[in-house]
Scaffold this active site. Structure first.
Site, PDB file in Angstrom:
ATOM      1  N   TYR A 202       0.869  -1.145  -0.172  1.00 54.50           N
ATOM      2  CA  TYR A 202      -0.093   0.121  -0.107  1.00 54.50           C
ATOM      3  C   TYR A 202       0.919   1.370  -0.091  1.00 54.50           C
ATOM      4  CZ  TYR A 202      -3.636  -3.352   1.647  1.00 54.50           C
ATOM      5  OH  TYR A 202      -4.477  -4.569   1.574  1.00 54.50           O
TER       6      TYR A 202
ATOM      7  N   HIS B   3       0.244 -11.959   1.459  1.00 53.45           N
ATOM      8  CA  HIS B   3      -0.733 -10.993   0.815  1.00 53.45           C
ATOM      9  C   HIS B   3      -0.992 -11.585  -0.667  1.00 53.45           C
ATOM     10  CE1 HIS B   3      -1.552  -6.508  -0.113  1.00 53.45           C
ATOM     11  NE2 HIS B   3      -2.406  -7.235  -0.178  1.00 53.45           N
TER      12      HIS B   3
END
Length: 458
Positions: free
Chosen positions: A82, A150
């Site tokens: 992110y 992830h």
């Protein structure tokens, strides 16, 4: 790098009582069950990123995190993928006010490993160690509460197993406390959870799914979702992105500095616009209906893999315990916001949902709130349910639809033999305020859908 955090005068005028620690312990290798301490509302910081905002450095991330803490939120979800999110969150948690009032053991930090960019993944043991070390530094902490692999659908089961085993070594060394996986395709999450149990003899602690329990797609609630994961021994299944990565909004999908990244088709977006118009005719915004429906329904639907952690009260400086809201497990949800108005709206929705739980009538009276708050919450639940059913009728064939992840032909461009020191990765540099590009119109997206950011949840 992020700028020096600025504290709001309202947060520094007085220092309330230091907040209590979350009751975690580890003795003889036996850890406190995650399902007894993970808060049922987690603040997701994917919005602290260029995908959702033209310039995340311009966001008041310190104010948002501080306000979230004062309203009872006690868990934050982030990821190296992110962009500057870990840096911005870490700086917000490192202000003197937060450190004095909210000690590190009073909240939980959840982050991820493995995903580097849109087409680069590295699940090697070496990279997992380096990524965790970097996250610890960015987040100004000496341990991480939960670390996910992830987006596991982009790599092989063998790579996932390698990463999980390395994360468990880091857990045993005290660097992290719990290990999880996350991703989009429901079937892949089930396959991976079962593989981990089969190959290691021990289940994964947590599996986070996103955009799979929303107004548009509810497969996480079915037998292929939470039931299968529970059978694989998974303790907690958080539901992230109740707005489908910003799809379920009146203004359409979020368009940040990186352009239109959303994987939904034009046809699905058109169906959502029709559903939004339907909500408008009844005096509601589709994002409000979508948010409340997902949060409120998942509290019960997700309870079998939920948590007894203390919920956020939604009110400033008001602590709420799990016993105050009935003492049962609550399904865990992850929400994300970009500005104070969005946070305030989300907290109001959450407070009303909590008012409608078992014991809510008595709790409201004891806390000095309106004695009919419980009744109002239950009536609001019925109205939201009715509109949700209307939205699903309008979506038609697009209800329960899931987009491909990864897209056909995906190739991981990361080379496994790359040896990189922490802090010197071959990643693209983050966009800084001075370097952030001017947001340009995206073909096919009407102007009125680009004016607001809204509540982009991931």
């Amino acid at each position: 790098m992020a700028s020096t955090p600025t504290e709001h005068p309202t947060t520094t005028s007085t220092f309330p009582t230091q907040q209590k620690p979350i009751p975690y312990s580890c003795k003889d290798g036996q850890r406190t069950p995650l399902s007894s301490i993970l808060p049922p509302l987690v603040f997701g910081t994917a919005t602290f990123n260029h995908q959702y905002n033209s310039d995340p450095f311009a966001l008041d991330t310190t104010g948002l995190v501080t306000s979230a803490l004062t309203h009872g939120i006690r868990a934050f979800d982030t990821s190296p993928y992110y962009g500057p999110s870990e840096i911005l969150l870490g700086n917000a948690l490192a202000t003197p006010f937060v450190r004095e009032t909210f000690p590190r053991d009073s909240y939980m930090i959840l982050t991820k490993v493995g995903r580097i960019s849109a087409d680069e993944f590295d699940y090697s043991a070496q990279w997992v160690r380096q990524s965790v070390a970097r996250s610890l530094e960015r987040l100004h902490t000496d341990y991480l509460d939960l670390v996910y692999c992830h987006d596991v659908e982009f790599v092989s089961p063998a790579e996932v197993l390698e990463a999980v085993l390395e994360l468990r070594k880091l857990r045993d060394a005290g660097k992290i406390r719990y290990v999880g996986i996350c991703g989009y395709p429901i079937n892949v999450l089930g396959d991976m959870a079962e593989m981990i149990l089969r190959e290691t003899g021990s289940p994964i602690d947590c599996v986070q799914s996103y955009a799979n329990f929303t107004l548009q797609n509810q497969t996480l609630a079915g037998p292929r979702g939470i039931q299968r994961l529970r059978n694989a021994g998974v303790e907690v299944v958080p539901n992230a992105s109740p707005l489908g990565m910003g799809l379920l909004r009146r203004q359409g999908v979020p368009v940040g500095a990186l352009g239109d990244f959303h994987p939904s088709s034009r046809e699905l977006r058109a169906a959502v616009r029709k559903a939004s118009t339907f909500c408008d005719r009844h005096g509601e915004k589709i994002e409000v209906i979508a948010l409340r429906y997902a949060l409120e329904t998942w509290i019960s639907v997700g309870a079998s893999c939920g948590s007894k952690g203390d919920p956020a009260s939604g009110l400033p400086w008001k602590h709420e315990s799990n016993d105050d809201v009935g003492g049962a497990k609550l399904g865990v949800s992850v929400i994300g916001v970009s500005n104070p108005a969005e946070l305030e709206k989300t907290m109001l929705v959450w407070r009303s949902i909590i008012d409608g739980l078992e014991g809510g009538e008595e709790t409201a009276v004891q806390a000095g709130r309106w004695y009919r708050a419980w009744e109002w919450s239950r009536n609001r639940q019925k109205a939201v349910q009715m509109l949700a059913e209307g939205v699903q009728e309008i979506l038609g064939q697009w209800f329960e639809y899931a987009w491909a992840s990864p897209e056909p032909g995906f190739v991981n461009k990361r080379k496994r033999d790359v040896s990189v020191a922490v802090g010197d990765e071959d990643e693209q540099p983050w966009l800084t305020p001075a370097a952030s590009p001017t947001q340009s119109p995206v073909e096919g997206v009407p102007e009125y859908f680009r004016k607001e950011k809204g509540i982009p949840l991931r």
